[in-house]
Design a protein around this motif. Sequence first.
Motif, PDB file in Angstrom:
ATOM      1  N   SER A  89       0.720  -1.110  -0.077  1.00  0.00           N
ATOM      2  CA  SER A  89       0.078  -0.098  -0.138  1.00  0.00           C
ATOM      3  C   SER A  89       0.642   1.269  -0.011  1.00  0.00           C
ATOM      4  O   SER A  89       0.456   2.349  -0.435  1.00  0.00           O
ATOM      5  N   ASP A  90       2.171   1.276   0.415  1.00  0.00           N
ATOM      6  CA  ASP A  90       3.040   2.329   0.539  1.00  0.00           C
ATOM      7  C   ASP A  90       3.863   2.476  -0.620  1.00  0.00           C
ATOM      8  O   ASP A  90       4.993   3.364  -0.503  1.00  0.00           O
ATOM      9  N   LYS A  91       3.673   1.540  -1.249  1.00  0.00           N
ATOM     10  CA  LYS A  91       4.811   1.256  -2.792  1.00  0.00           C
ATOM     11  C   LYS A  91       4.091   2.238  -3.786  1.00  0.00           C
ATOM     12  O   LYS A  91       3.153   2.246  -4.006  1.00  0.00           O
ATOM     13  N   GLN A  92       5.204   2.763  -4.384  1.00  0.00           N
ATOM     14  CA  GLN A  92       4.976   3.285  -5.818  1.00  0.00           C
ATOM     15  C   GLN A  92       4.195   2.488  -6.891  1.00  0.00           C
ATOM     16  O   GLN A  92       4.790   1.361  -6.993  1.00  0.00           O
ATOM     17  N   MET A  93       3.035   2.810  -7.371  1.00  0.00           N
ATOM     18  CA  MET A  93       2.504   2.044  -8.363  1.00  0.00           C
ATOM     19  C   MET A  93       1.995   2.703  -9.595  1.00  0.00           C
ATOM     20  O   MET A  93       1.447   3.845  -9.556  1.00  0.00           O
ATOM     21  N   LEU A  94       2.153   2.172 -10.856  1.00  0.00           N
ATOM     22  CA  LEU A  94       1.664   2.514 -12.054  1.00  0.00           C
ATOM     23  C   LEU A  94       1.152   1.553 -12.952  1.00  0.00           C
ATOM     24  O   LEU A  94       1.621   0.268 -13.017  1.00  0.00           O
ATOM     25  N   ASN A  95       0.028   1.850 -13.379  1.00  0.00           N
ATOM     26  CA  ASN A  95      -0.683   1.032 -14.499  1.00  0.00           C
ATOM     27  C   ASN A  95      -0.020   1.365 -15.742  1.00  0.00           C
ATOM     28  O   ASN A  95      -0.419   2.252 -16.418  1.00  0.00           O
ATOM     29  N   LEU A  96       0.892   0.234 -16.144  1.00  0.00           N
ATOM     30  CA  LEU A  96       1.401   0.540 -17.360  1.00  0.00           C
ATOM     31  C   LEU A  96       1.318  -0.946 -18.381  1.00  0.00           C
ATOM     32  O   LEU A  96       1.904  -1.093 -19.194  1.00  0.00           O
ATOM     33  N   ILE A  97      -0.036  -1.134 -18.120  1.00  0.00           N
ATOM     34  CA  ILE A  97      -0.632  -2.193 -19.249  1.00  0.00           C
ATOM     35  C   ILE A  97      -0.514  -1.634 -20.559  1.00  0.00           C
ATOM     36  O   ILE A  97      -0.901  -0.469 -20.888  1.00  0.00           O
ATOM     37  N   GLY A  98      -0.155  -2.624 -21.390  1.00  0.00           N
ATOM     38  CA  GLY A  98       0.097  -2.347 -22.765  1.00  0.00           C
ATOM     39  C   GLY A  98       1.250  -1.401 -23.573  1.00  0.00           C
ATOM     40  O   GLY A  98       1.392  -1.169 -24.686  1.00  0.00           O
ATOM     41  N   ILE A  99       2.110  -1.067 -22.331  1.00  0.00           N
ATOM     42  CA  ILE A  99       3.194  -0.253 -22.922  1.00  0.00           C
ATOM     43  C   ILE A  99       4.416  -1.147 -22.589  1.00  0.00           C
ATOM     44  O   ILE A  99       4.783  -1.758 -21.647  1.00  0.00           O
ATOM     45  N   SER A 100       5.302  -1.141 -23.638  1.00  0.00           N
ATOM     46  CA  SER A 100       6.567  -2.078 -23.818  1.00  0.00           C
ATOM     47  C   SER A 100       7.590  -1.281 -23.000  1.00  0.00           C
ATOM     48  O   SER A 100       7.497  -0.103 -22.741  1.00  0.00           O
ATOM     49  N   ASN A 101       8.724  -2.319 -22.942  1.00  0.00           N
ATOM     50  CA  ASN A 101       9.769  -1.385 -22.445  1.00  0.00           C
ATOM     51  C   ASN A 101      10.403  -0.423 -23.359  1.00  0.00           C
ATOM     52  O   ASN A 101      10.977   0.473 -22.720  1.00  0.00           O
ATOM     53  N   THR A 102      10.385  -0.741 -24.547  1.00  0.00           N
ATOM     54  CA  THR A 102      10.891   0.168 -25.688  1.00  0.00           C
ATOM     55  C   THR A 102      10.376   1.373 -25.604  1.00  0.00           C
ATOM     56  O   THR A 102      10.808   2.531 -25.707  1.00  0.00           O
TER      57      THR A 102
END
Length: 207
Positions: A89-102
């Motif tokens: 709960s105190d960690k940084q989170m991002l929804n990066l679904i569908g985004i490649s590492n490139t």
Amino acid sequence: MRFLYLPIAITILVAVLNHNINKNKNPDKVSVSSYMKREENANSVRRKDISSLPYIQVPVKQLPLDITLNDEKKQSQIEKYLEQINYLSDKQMLNLIGISNTELKEKYGVANLETLTTCDQNYGKMFSNLQLYAAAIYEEYPKEAASIMEYMIKEGTDISTTYELLGRYYLSTGNTSSFDMLYSKIPDRDSIIGKTIINKLNQLKES
């Protein structure tokens, strides 16, 4: 003789690579060389400011996470899920679904890739545990489970079980309008996961 299998392994690897880099809606094929060139360029992008990205803060105190079940086995399970939820709960989170590492490297610089990957992994772990928790309490507390899954979908989850179980809840309560709205919430309807979710919702509607 093991070395005889090497050409087969290389062929499979090349096929997989070509499949991955050709997953686009443009009918023109993307060559391996152009893909590698793009990777090379992405690896030279300098660090950019990521402080203003839409980080997710899960409202753990507002979600129904204080459930006590009659089923002792399930109660033991949800306590484990809750432990993970509280830890994350105190960690940084991002929804990066569908985004490649490139794409991440191109947008934010190669130096930010590790941080962004960690944020994405935290998001995945948190929402996986939220879904496990919701599924475990659903039989005794369907309304509370539904509220957790509604929050998950609001934050863009693509967990197919979330859509399926919430869809089942809506149909069981006669809330067909909310059920139909689920289709519009799917992050990427054309992806494999998106099509899987659509198929599951269609099956629920037809049953």
